[in-house]
Scaffold this active site. Structure first.
Site, short mmCIF file in Angstrom:
data_model
loop_
_atom_site.label_atom_id
_atom_site.label_comp_id
_atom_site.label_asym_id
_atom_site.label_seq_id
_atom_site.Cartn_x
_atom_site.Cartn_y
_atom_site.Cartn_z
N THR A 1 67.20 23.71 65.11
CA THR A 1 67.09 24.96 65.87
C THR A 1 65.62 25.31 66.01
OG1 THR A 1 69.25 25.81 65.20
CG2 THR A 1 67.64 27.43 65.92
N PHE B 1 62.83 28.19 66.77
CA PHE B 1 62.61 29.62 66.66
C PHE B 1 61.25 29.96 67.26
CE2 PHE B 1 65.40 28.25 63.30
CZ PHE B 1 66.39 29.21 63.25
#
Length: 358
Positions: free
Chosen positions: A259, A261
Site C-alpha cells: 500500500t 501512503f
C-alpha cells in the site's frame, strides 16, 4: 600469543561501546537544541525532510557492515525523531485509529517520538493540516492489489495541501481472535480493502463464515477483543495492542501486496535528485484529447509512472485525471511539459513533487 577473549571480556567491550554511543547521542542532542534556537531566531522551518534524507543516504553509503543498512536507517529514524521532539513537538495526523496500516506508515516515516494523532476520516486528516493543528498528515492512496483509494483522490480536488513524501508499506494480513482457534470463528470482521485482499483465502478456509465490513482493521480488532466467536483481519501490531492471538498469519492472496501512503503538508518538498511529481487535471472534451494530453511528456522522454481517472462529480461523463511522473516540477523539462499540458486542459494542478519511495 594473543589471549582469546572470553564472553565476559566481549560483554565488557560492548558495554563500553554502549556508553560511548550514549555519550555521543547526548552530544548530538545538544547540537540539535542549538540548531533549534538558530531556526527559531531566523523563523526557519524546524523540520526539513530533505535534510533527513541526506543523513540516511550518507550513512548508508558509508556503511561497510556488518550492521545492516535497513536497520541503520531504522535506528537513525528514531534518533532523528527524538531529536526533532527536542526542538518542537511534531504533530502528525493520520487516518486512524491506532494499529491500522496508516498508523504503521506514520511510524515508519516519522518515528515513535512524533505525536501521532488518529483521525476518524481522510477529510479530517486534511482539515487538521489545513488548519495548522498538525504539521503533516498521512493518508492511504493506492494498494497494489485493489487499486486507488478514491476518498484521498477526491480530497485533492478541494484541498491546496501538497504531497511532501510517499511511503510504501508491505502489507501482511493476520487472522486474529481471542482464542486463536479456527474452529471458534463464527464471523470475520475487517475493513473492505483487507477483506478484498484476502477473498480467496477466506473462500477456501472459512467458506461458510459470514464476513462483516467495518470502518477499519483496528475497529475489527477492538470488536473481536470483546467477542470470543469472532475473528479480525488486521495487522500484527493490532494483535499486541488488543491482546489477540494469531490464528493464521499472512493470509493475503497476493504475495507482493503493498500500500502506498502520501505525506501531506502545506509546502512543496525540496528537490532531492530522485523525485516524483503528481498532477491533477481536467481535459477538454474533443477528438484526440488523450493523445494531446500525453504528447507533452512523450516527446520530452518523461516517464509517466501512473495515470488514473475519476468522475467529476459536478458534471456527468466528465473526468479528472491524476498523473504521476518521474522528476521534480522545478526541472525545466518537467515545467515545460506541464505548461504545454495546460493548453489542452480546463485546469491543471500540481499536487506536489517529492522524493520517490525506495
Amino acid at each position: 600469543m594473543q589471549k582469546k577473549k572470553t564472553l565476559s571480556d566481549l560483554r565488557k567491550e560492548i558495554d563500553s561501546l554502549d556508553d560511548r554511543m550514549l555519550e555521543l547521542l547526548n552530544e548530538r542532542a545538544s547540537r540539535v537544541i542549538e540548531v533549534g534556537r538558530l531556526k527559531a531566531g531566523s523563523k526557519s522551518d524546524f523540520h526539513v525532510p530533505s535534510r533527513e534524507r541526506e543523513i540516511y543516504e550518507r550513512l548508508i553509503a558509508q556503511n561497510r557492515g556488518p550492521f545492516p543498512s535497513q536497520a541503520l536507517k531504522s535506528v537513525f529514524r528514531e534518533i532523528i525523531s527524538a531529536s526533532l521532539a527536542l526542538e518542537a513537538p511534531m504533530k502528525v495526523a493520520f487516518f486512524g485509529p491506532k494499529a491500522t496500516f496508516t498508523h504503521m506508515a506514520a511510524m515508519q516515516q516519522f518515528g515513535l517520538s512524533a505525536e501521532l494523532v488518529p483521525q476518524k476520516s481522510i477529510p479530517a486528516v486534511f482539515e487538521e493540516v489545513e488548519k495548522g493543528r498538525a504539521l503533516y498528515g498521512v493518508v492511504p492512496v493506492e494498494n497494489s492489489t485493489e487499486g486507488m483509494v478514491s476518498h484521498t483522490l477526491d480530497m485533492f480536488m478541494e484541498s491546496e495541501l501538497k504531497v511532501n513524501a510517499e511511503v510504501l508499506l508491505e502489507i501482511h494480513h493476520y487472522l486474529l481472535s481471542r482464542t486463536g482457534r479456527m474452529e471458534d470463528i463464527k464471523k470475520v470482521c475487517s475493513h473492505q480493502q483487507p477483506i478484498a485482499q484476502c477473498r480467496n483465502w477466506l473462500a477456501e478456509n472459512l467458506p461458510n463464515v459470514p464476513v462483516v465490513d467495518v470502518a477499519s482493521t483496528a475497529v475489527a480488532a477492538q470488536i473481536v477483543s470483546e467477542d470470543y466467536t469472532a475473528a479480525a483481519i488486521a495487522s500484527e501490531l493490532a494483535a499486541s495492542m488488543y491482546d489477540l492471538k494469531v490464528v493464521r498469519e499472512r493470509i493475503e492472496d497476493q504475495v507482493n501486496n503493498f500500500t502506498r501512503f502520501l505525506i501531506i503538508g502545506k509546502k512543496m518538498a525540496e528537490k532531492s535528485g530522485d523525485d516524483k511529481t503528481s498532477l491533477m487535471f481536467s481535459v477538454k472534451d474533443e477528438v484526440g484529447i488523450l493523445y494531446h494530453m500525453l504528447e507533452p511528456f512523450a516527446k520530452r522522454g518523461i516517464n509517466l509512472s501512473k495515470i488514473e481517472s475519476r468522475p467529476l462529480k459536478k458534471k456527468a461523463w466528465e473526468y479528472i485525471f491524476f498523473l504521476d511522473l518521474v522528476g521534480h516540477i522545478s526541472d525545466p523539462v518537467i515545467a515545460e511539459a506541464v505548461q504545454e499540458l495546460k493548453g489542452c486542459c480546463q485546469f491543471v494542478k500540481v499536487l506536489g513533487s517529492y522524493p520517490r519511495a525506495k
